[in-house]
Design a protein around this motif. Structure first.
Motif, short mmCIF file in Angstrom:
data_model
loop_
_atom_site.label_atom_id
_atom_site.label_comp_id
_atom_site.label_asym_id
_atom_site.label_seq_id
_atom_site.Cartn_x
_atom_site.Cartn_y
_atom_site.Cartn_z
N GLU A 96 122.62 8.65 -12.66
CA GLU A 96 122.42 7.21 -12.44
C GLU A 96 123.74 6.48 -12.25
O GLU A 96 123.74 5.32 -11.82
CB GLU A 96 121.61 6.59 -13.59
N ARG A 97 124.83 7.16 -12.53
CA ARG A 97 126.18 6.61 -12.30
C ARG A 97 126.82 7.23 -11.05
O ARG A 97 128.00 7.06 -10.82
CB ARG A 97 127.06 6.88 -13.52
N GLY A 98 126.03 7.99 -10.29
CA GLY A 98 126.53 8.60 -9.07
C GLY A 98 127.28 9.90 -9.27
O GLY A 98 127.95 10.37 -8.35
N LEU A 99 127.15 10.49 -10.43
CA LEU A 99 127.83 11.76 -10.73
C LEU A 99 126.87 12.93 -10.53
O LEU A 99 125.69 12.84 -10.92
CB LEU A 99 128.34 11.77 -12.18
N HIS A 100 127.35 14.00 -9.94
CA HIS A 100 126.58 15.24 -9.87
C HIS A 100 126.52 15.80 -11.29
O HIS A 100 127.51 15.78 -12.02
CB HIS A 100 127.27 16.23 -8.93
N CYS A 101 125.37 16.31 -11.69
CA CYS A 101 125.23 16.84 -13.05
C CYS A 101 124.47 18.15 -13.04
O CYS A 101 123.42 18.28 -12.39
CB CYS A 101 124.51 15.84 -13.94
N GLU A 102 124.99 19.10 -13.77
CA GLU A 102 124.30 20.38 -13.99
C GLU A 102 124.42 20.71 -15.46
O GLU A 102 125.44 20.41 -16.09
CB GLU A 102 124.95 21.47 -13.15
N PHE A 103 123.36 21.31 -16.03
CA PHE A 103 123.42 21.74 -17.42
C PHE A 103 122.67 23.05 -17.58
O PHE A 103 121.85 23.42 -16.74
CB PHE A 103 122.86 20.68 -18.38
N HIS A 104 122.98 23.74 -18.66
CA HIS A 104 122.16 24.87 -19.06
C HIS A 104 122.18 24.94 -20.59
O HIS A 104 123.05 24.35 -21.25
CB HIS A 104 122.63 26.20 -18.44
N VAL A 105 121.21 25.64 -21.13
CA VAL A 105 121.06 25.79 -22.58
C VAL A 105 121.11 27.27 -22.93
O VAL A 105 120.40 28.08 -22.35
CB VAL A 105 119.71 25.19 -23.06
N ASP A 106 121.98 27.60 -23.87
CA ASP A 106 122.04 28.94 -24.45
C ASP A 106 121.40 28.88 -25.84
O ASP A 106 121.46 27.85 -26.51
CB ASP A 106 123.48 29.43 -24.61
N GLU A 107 120.82 29.98 -26.27
CA GLU A 107 120.27 30.05 -27.61
C GLU A 107 121.01 31.13 -28.39
O GLU A 107 120.95 32.31 -28.04
CB GLU A 107 118.76 30.32 -27.57
N THR A 108 121.70 30.71 -29.42
CA THR A 108 122.48 31.59 -30.28
C THR A 108 121.61 32.04 -31.46
O THR A 108 120.88 31.22 -32.02
CB THR A 108 123.72 30.84 -30.81
N PRO A 109 121.67 33.29 -31.85
CA PRO A 109 120.88 33.72 -33.01
C PRO A 109 121.22 32.88 -34.25
O PRO A 109 122.39 32.66 -34.57
CB PRO A 109 121.30 35.18 -33.21
N ARG A 110 120.20 32.41 -34.91
CA ARG A 110 120.35 31.54 -36.07
C ARG A 110 121.08 32.22 -37.22
O ARG A 110 121.79 31.57 -37.98
CB ARG A 110 118.96 31.09 -36.52
N ASP A 111 120.93 33.53 -37.34
CA ASP A 111 121.56 34.23 -38.46
C ASP A 111 123.06 34.44 -38.26
O ASP A 111 123.74 34.98 -39.13
CB ASP A 111 120.86 35.55 -38.75
#
Length: 140
Positions: A96-111
Motif C-alpha cells: 500500500e506504500r508502493g513497495l514490492h513485498c515477499e514473505f515466507h514462513v519457516d517452522e522451527t521444531p518447538r523442542d
C-alpha cells in the motif's frame, strides 16, 4: 516464538512506522493466545547495492522471513488463512506504500527453543496462560 526478519531499503521506516508495524505483527499472535514477549521483530536496512530481485538492484522491495516456533500450522486450510492474514498485515507497511513485498514462513521444531534457559510450556496449558498474563517466562 514468532521471529520476524524484515529486510528493507534504508529510510523506509521511521521509528514510529516500525512501532506500528510491530504492533500489527504482535496482534497476529496475541489474538491466538501467545504472550506478547514471544513476538520478536528485527528490521534490517539493506543498501540497494546489496538487495537484488531477479538479478537487479532493488530500492523499493521488502523481504520478510518469519520463523514460527511456538505454534505450527498442520491444516492446509489454516496455512492458507495464516498466509493471507500475514499478507493483509504487511500490506499497509509495504504494497500500500508502493513497495514490492515477499514473505515466507519457516517452522522451527518447538523442542529446539528456550527463553531465559526455560523450555516453553505446552501450548494452551495453564503455564502458558501464566506466561501470557505475566508477559515473561516463569519456571513451571
Amino acid at each position: 516464538m514468532p521471529l520476524w526478519h524484515i529486510y528493507h531499503p534504508p529510510g523506509t521506516y521511521t521509528p514510529q512506522q516500525k512501532k506500528q508495524f510491530v504492533d500489527d505483527i504482535t496482534g497476529i499472535y496475541t489474538r491466538v493466545g501467545l504472550p506478547k514477549f514471544y513476538v520478536v521483530a528485527i528490521f534490517h536496512e539493506i543498501e540497494e547495492a546489496s538487495f537484488f530481485i531477479g538479478g537487479e538492484p532493488s530500492k523499493a522491495s521488502v523481504r520478510v522471513v518469519v520463523e514460527h516456533i511456538a505454534r505450527h500450522l498442520e491444516d492446509p486450510a489454516h496455512r492458507v488463512e495464516t498466509s493471507e492474514l500475514i499478507a493483509s498485515r504487511l500490506a499497509p507497511h509495504t504494497t500500500e506504500r508502493g513497495l514490492h513485498c515477499e514473505f515466507h514462513v519457516d517452522e522451527t521444531p518447538r523442542d529446539l527453543w528456550m527463553t531465559d534457559g526455560i523450555a516453553p510450556p505446552p501450548s494452551h496449558s495453564e503455564a502458558e496462560k501464566l506466561w501470557v498474563q505475566e508477559n515473561r517466562p516463569i519456571p513451571y
